[in-house]
Design a protein around this motif. Structure first.
Motif, PDB file in Angstrom:
ATOM      1  N   ALA A  80      69.292  80.631  33.323  1.00  0.00           N
ATOM      2  CA  ALA A  80      69.378  79.356  34.040  1.00  0.00           C
ATOM      3  C   ALA A  80      70.787  78.772  33.946  1.00  0.00           C
ATOM      4  N   ASN A  81      71.369  78.802  32.751  1.00  0.00           N
ATOM      5  CA  ASN A  81      72.698  78.225  32.575  1.00  0.00           C
ATOM      6  C   ASN A  81      73.732  78.919  33.447  1.00  0.00           C
ATOM      7  N   LYS A  82      73.571  80.228  33.674  1.00  0.00           N
ATOM      8  CA  LYS A  82      74.481  80.959  34.556  1.00  0.00           C
ATOM      9  C   LYS A  82      74.463  80.346  35.954  1.00  0.00           C
ATOM     10  N   TYR A  83      73.279  80.021  36.447  1.00  0.00           N
ATOM     11  CA  TYR A  83      73.168  79.477  37.804  1.00  0.00           C
ATOM     12  C   TYR A  83      73.557  78.001  37.869  1.00  0.00           C
ATOM     13  N   TRP A  84      73.269  77.235  36.790  1.00  0.00           N
ATOM     14  CA  TRP A  84      73.756  75.850  36.775  1.00  0.00           C
ATOM     15  C   TRP A  84      75.270  75.832  36.902  1.00  0.00           C
TER      16      TRP A  84
ATOM     17  N   PRO B  62      57.899  79.495  38.460  1.00  0.00           N
ATOM     18  CA  PRO B  62      58.710  79.558  37.242  1.00  0.00           C
ATOM     19  C   PRO B  62      59.623  78.338  37.151  1.00  0.00           C
ATOM     20  N   GLN B  63      59.778  77.799  35.957  1.00  0.00           N
ATOM     21  CA  GLN B  63      60.593  76.595  35.778  1.00  0.00           C
ATOM     22  C   GLN B  63      61.281  76.649  34.420  1.00  0.00           C
ATOM     23  N   SER B  64      62.557  76.979  34.427  1.00  0.00           N
ATOM     24  CA  SER B  64      63.302  77.087  33.170  1.00  0.00           C
ATOM     25  C   SER B  64      63.371  75.757  32.438  1.00  0.00           C
ATOM     26  N   THR B  65      63.381  74.645  33.186  1.00  0.00           N
ATOM     27  CA  THR B  65      63.524  73.330  32.565  1.00  0.00           C
ATOM     28  C   THR B  65      62.221  72.815  31.968  1.00  0.00           C
TER      29      THR B  65
ATOM     30  N   HIS C 177      70.709  77.152  46.718  1.00  0.00           N
ATOM     31  CA  HIS C 177      70.253  78.478  46.289  1.00  0.00           C
ATOM     32  C   HIS C 177      70.476  78.660  44.783  1.00  0.00           C
ATOM     33  N   TYR C 178      71.649  78.290  44.302  1.00  0.00           N
ATOM     34  CA  TYR C 178      71.925  78.404  42.866  1.00  0.00           C
ATOM     35  C   TYR C 178      71.001  77.500  42.046  1.00  0.00           C
ATOM     36  N   LEU C 179      70.800  76.279  42.527  1.00  0.00           N
ATOM     37  CA  LEU C 179      69.946  75.339  41.793  1.00  0.00           C
ATOM     38  C   LEU C 179      68.505  75.834  41.744  1.00  0.00           C
ATOM     39  N   ASP C 180      68.037  76.414  42.846  1.00  0.00           N
ATOM     40  CA  ASP C 180      66.686  76.984  42.858  1.00  0.00           C
ATOM     41  C   ASP C 180      66.583  78.152  41.874  1.00  0.00           C
ATOM     42  N   GLN C 181      67.616  78.980  41.838  1.00  0.00           N
ATOM     43  CA  GLN C 181      67.609  80.106  40.905  1.00  0.00           C
ATOM     44  C   GLN C 181      67.637  79.620  39.454  1.00  0.00           C
ATOM     45  N   ALA C 182      68.377  78.548  39.210  1.00  0.00           N
ATOM     46  CA  ALA C 182      68.426  77.988  37.856  1.00  0.00           C
ATOM     47  C   ALA C 182      67.054  77.472  37.436  1.00  0.00           C
ATOM     48  N   ILE C 183      66.400  76.753  38.329  1.00  0.00           N
ATOM     49  CA  ILE C 183      65.072  76.207  38.024  1.00  0.00           C
ATOM     50  C   ILE C 183      64.070  77.328  37.753  1.00  0.00           C
ATOM     51  N   HIS C 184      64.124  78.377  38.543  1.00  0.00           N
ATOM     52  CA  HIS C 184      63.119  79.437  38.466  1.00  0.00           C
ATOM     53  C   HIS C 184      63.506  80.581  37.533  1.00  0.00           C
ATOM     54  N   ALA C 185      64.602  80.402  36.801  1.00  0.00           N
ATOM     55  CA  ALA C 185      65.029  81.441  35.851  1.00  0.00           C
ATOM     56  C   ALA C 185      64.005  81.591  34.732  1.00  0.00           C
TER      57      ALA C 185
END
Length: 529
Positions: free
Chosen positions: A463-467, A151-154, A449-457
């Motif tokens: 994603a913005n929550k984790y960024w 998964p990749q939100s970006t 960990h947060y950056l990985d969660q943002a990417i895979h949101a």
């Protein structure tokens, strides 16, 4: 800011002394016809106009169209696509295309061209990162499905950034002779001089009001002289040259995330796998990094160096949907900065510079020697820090030399993107030492960990929550409140002089200064009656 006024004045004098009254370049580009424009808005693209190798990354691809786009409010909207759906697991992206689009040679744009474009960009392994794209499937002439490895939100930003090229007209010369479905088509490119484009008669969107555009490639002094001579309709100038008198032209100042800041080596001195020097004995101390952030007076820099044409910066994403406003601080607080240092065991030496265990708080700040703005910012930042008690010596160098120094020394850098993947690239530990990304070798397991969660949101909101959490979660993060691996200083306004008879409409916040981002909404530009 009174104590910095003399240095600021001297810098401005030096900058203005560098501006000469060179004659306007000989050109017949400017036309008296109202449906033609001449623009001097930036450098010539070295790699030409091929989106699969990076053209259009920082602005409109002009010749090509993208599947999605961003509106004035940074919201994702449709362009070539009429709909897109993401599966619950985030691995499948189904995109439906318009069925009425033609390239500038009259050939239809179909799913085959989309598939060809993304495969070509992936194989090129250029600045367009599609490593996570596993395969593309054609579901019909106007339906494609992208299959991702993870998964990749970006990925949505790839859909809005990569211009579609025609499979039937793509060859080794495409970058110099582009065919696309964008609002304009190439007429002539005289390298080092000018580019002439005209309206694409097959364009499916809002028809541009201007039949022909001529882009001039000239030095700053020459471009200004041409504008003063009435030969340019749209002119971009650096902030240091924003005090021009232009008859018949109006000045506009656009907000940006085109930021500048000091990258601070994060680790204690060591070497990497290539044997390069990494880390710094002074900036590896979090107290030093935080003290630099609190001691600097960002607003004084905006007022003095930028002449007010900018804003203070506390991150690389100020004002963007993924920026964390809770991570800002009250700076110009030297008392707090000094207390942070004293609590960490630093004390003032005989020369008033802080010391700890025999280590003097002394660093060298590098900047690119051909960049006047970064030089000015470096000199003023160094002056502020030297007065505070952290010794900063500035040194101009070529980018090739900076590349050899940047893992072990502070550098005046610049970033700013409409894609949050930039945060991942600057701070994730997996990006250490890759090109200019994470050049200070920052690492924090929780941030990763947060950056990985943002990417895979699965969604942008998630994603913005984790960024934002990566910047500050209440305990740690990449901001000054957390690890403070950067001293972000300012966001530069983008300054343009526009023919007073032209209305360029509403603009979105501008990205880093490469490319021609002002052309993003060029189909909305109008002649004022």
């Amino acid at each position: 800011m009174k104590k910095y006024s003399f240095l600021l004045l001297m810098i401005l004098i030096v900058i203005m002394a560098g501006c000469s009254d060179k004659p306007a370049p000989e050109t017949n580009a400017k036309s008296d016809q109202e449906d033609q424009l001449t623009l001097a808005i930036g450098g010539e693209p070295d790699g030409g106009f091929d989106p699969t190798t990076g053209w259009g990354r920082y602005g409109s691809p002009l010749f090509q169209s993208t599947l999605l786009k961003q509106d004035h409010n940074m919201e994702i909207t449709y362009d070539l696509a009429t709909d897109y759906q993401v599966s619950d697991d985030g691995l499948t992206w189904n995109v439906t295309l318009r069925d009425d689009v033609q390239f500038s040679d009259g050939e239809p744009l179909t799913a085959d061209d989309v598939i060809f474009t993304y495969k070509t960009a992936k194989q090129a392994q250029s600045i367009v990162d599609l490593a996570n794209l596993e395969r593309i499937e054609k579901k019909g002439d106007y339906q494609v499905t992208f299959h991702l490895s993870q998964p990749q939100s970006t990925f949505v930003y790839s859909l809005k950034r990569l211009g579609i090229v025609p499979e039937h007209a793509y060859d080794e010369n495409y970058a110099e002779n582009p065919v696309g479905s964008g609002p304009y088509q190439l007429v002539e490119w005289r390298k080092g001089e000018q580019l002439i484009v005209k309206k694409n008669p097959y364009y499916y969107g809002t028809q541009p009001e201007f039949e022909q555009l001529t882009f001039l490639f000239a030095g700053e002094d020459q471009a200004i002289a041409a504008a003063k001579a009435g030969k340019v309709d749209v002119l971009s100038v650096p902030i240091t040259m924003a005090d021009q008198e232009m008859k018949g032209m109006k000045q506009i100042s656009l907000q940006s995330v085109d930021n500048r800041g000091v990258m601070l080596p994060y680790l204690e001195p060591t070497t990497n796998e290539e044997g390069e020097q990494v880390g710094n004995a002074v900036t590896s101390d979090p107290a030093i990094r935080k003290a630099l952030n609190y001691a600097v007076d960002r607003q004084a820099i905006v007022d003095g160096v930028l002449n007010g044409e900018g804003s203070v910066a506390f991150s690389s994403a100020d004002g963007l949907p993924w920026g964390n406003s809770e991570a800002t601080i009250e700076d110009a607080d030297q008392e707090r900065a000094e207390q942070i240092l004293k609590d960490a065991g630093w004390e003032r030496g005989k020369d008033d510079i802080f010391e700890k265990d025999g280590q003097k708080a002394s660093i060298t700040l590098y900047y690119p020697s051909d960049d006047q703005m970064r030089q000015s910012l470096s000199l003023v930042f160094a002056d502020m820090m030297n007065q505070f008690g952290i010794e900063v010596t500035t040194e101009g160098a070529s980018w090739s030399e900076i590349e050899r120094k940047m893992h072990a020394n502070p550098v005046m850098m610049g970033w700013g993107s409409h894609d949050p993947i930039e945060i991942y690239s600057l701070y994730h530990s997996s990006m250490q030492g890759i090109d200019y990304y994470n050049a200070n070798y920052y690492q924090n397991e929780q941030v990763d960990h947060y950056l990985d969660q943002a990417i895979h949101a699965r969604t942008e909101d998630e994603a913005n929550k984790y960024w934002k959490l990566a910047q500050w979660d209440g305990e740690t993060g990449i901001s000054t409140l957390g690890d403070a691996p950067w001293v972000w200083l300012v966001n530069l306004n983008h300054i343009y002089y526009i023919n007073e008879k032209i209305d360029i409409g509403e603009q979105k916040i501008q990205p880093h200064g490469h490319g021609w981002p002002i052309t993003d909404f060029i189909t909305e530009w109008q002649i004022i009656e």
